[in-house]
Each structure stands twice: as C-alpha cells, then as structure tokens.
Design a protein around this motif. Structure first.
Motif, PDB file in Angstrom:
ATOM      1  N   THR A 199       2.641   7.911   2.125  1.00 19.28           N
ATOM      2  CA  THR A 199       1.496   7.051   2.447  1.00 19.28           C
ATOM      3  C   THR A 199       1.932   5.599   2.622  1.00 19.28           C
ATOM      4  N   ALA A 200       2.816   5.130   1.749  1.00 17.24           N
ATOM      5  CA  ALA A 200       3.272   3.734   1.810  1.00 17.24           C
ATOM      6  C   ALA A 200       4.079   3.446   3.066  1.00 17.24           C
ATOM      7  N   LEU A 201       4.816   4.446   3.578  1.00 15.02           N
ATOM      8  CA  LEU A 201       5.684   4.227   4.737  1.00 15.02           C
ATOM      9  C   LEU A 201       5.036   4.606   6.075  1.00 15.02           C
ATOM     10  N   ALA A 202       3.864   5.171   6.050  1.00 15.09           N
ATOM     11  CA  ALA A 202       3.199   5.603   7.280  1.00 15.09           C
ATOM     12  C   ALA A 202       2.780   4.411   8.144  1.00 15.09           C
ATOM     13  N   PRO A 203       2.961   4.527   9.454  1.00 13.33           N
ATOM     14  CA  PRO A 203       2.430   3.494  10.356  1.00 13.33           C
ATOM     15  C   PRO A 203       0.916   3.373  10.162  1.00 13.33           C
TER      16      PRO A 203
END
Length: 143
Positions: A48-52
């Motif tokens: 979730t933190a790294l998702a565009p």
C-alpha cells in the motif's frame, strides 16, 4: 563481479539484470557469509505504501489517452507497468522507473477502459507488484 552471476529477467518486454549471489563461474557455489532461503514476503502495508497514487486521465482523444499519477519517493526506483482492460491485445505496457505519465495508443474511441499502474517490487515466478487503485473511463467499471 566477484562471487555473483548476472541473470537477465524479462517482464513484459523490459529486461532487468538480476544479481544472483553465491554463484561463481560455471555455476559453482562460492563462499558467502549468509545465504537467502528465498524471496521475502512483502507485507500488505508495504504494498500500500509503495503503490502509485492519484491515477487519472488528463487527456482523452478517443484513440489516445494520457494518464498521470503520483509516485511515493521510495517507489521511484522500481520499474513500472500499466495494465488496461479490455486489453485489445496489449494487456501490459512497461515504463521506466520514476515515470509519472504515459500515453496509451490504439484505443477504440467507443470502448470504456480501466487502467492500473503498478511498481514491480519483485520479479520472480510469483512477482510482486504494488498496484494503484483502478481508474476507469467512458463508463467502464473495474472488476
């Protein structure tokens, strides 16, 4: 390179070099301090933190759509892919790490589409991709 082998991995037309530690010439093991037992599990919170984020269409000219998104700072080093549904023969489009926009060509002006952008965090048999939320146009609905 000392104590490693470089392997090429292709993902949707993009070739990435992967260093495989612990392999010397002719595939013989070389001494290493630690050995990996396999890929590490990437947590849901990390995905979730790294998702565009903020995927949106900024221009819809029928057969050509321009899409933009925001990348968290830590995501900018990962290669990106754009997925569209319906695929019309080209389900994935690869993009360079750090890209924040793309032009999607060859669309049917009378068809609705849904788009997702993902950061390829791990490339293996079970690749891990941090996907954006879908963005749909022209009445399409995400599945």
């Amino acid at each position: 390179m000392i104590g490693g082998t470089v392997a090429a991995v292709a993902v949707a037309g993009t070739v990435l070099a992967v260093v495989l530690p612990g392999q010397g010439p002719q595939g013989r093991p070389t001494p290493t301090a630690t050995r990996s037992t396999g890929p590490t599990e990437i947590s849901r919170s990390t995905l979730t933190a790294l998702a565009p984020r903020g995927l949106r269409v900024v221009s819809d000219q029928g057969a050509v759509v321009t899409i933009r998104w925001y990348l968290p700072a830590k995501t900018r080093r990962y290669p990106l892919v754009l997925q569209r549904e319906p695929a019309d023969g080209q389900r994935l489009m690869t993009m360079e790490a750090g890209a924040t926009s793309a032009k999607v060509l060859g669309l049917d002006p009378d068809t609705g589409y849904c788009f997702l952008v993902g950061a390829a965090l791990e490339i293996s048999r079970k690749s891990t991709v941090a996907w954006s939320k879908p963005h749909c146009i022209r009445g399409a609905v995400s599945r």
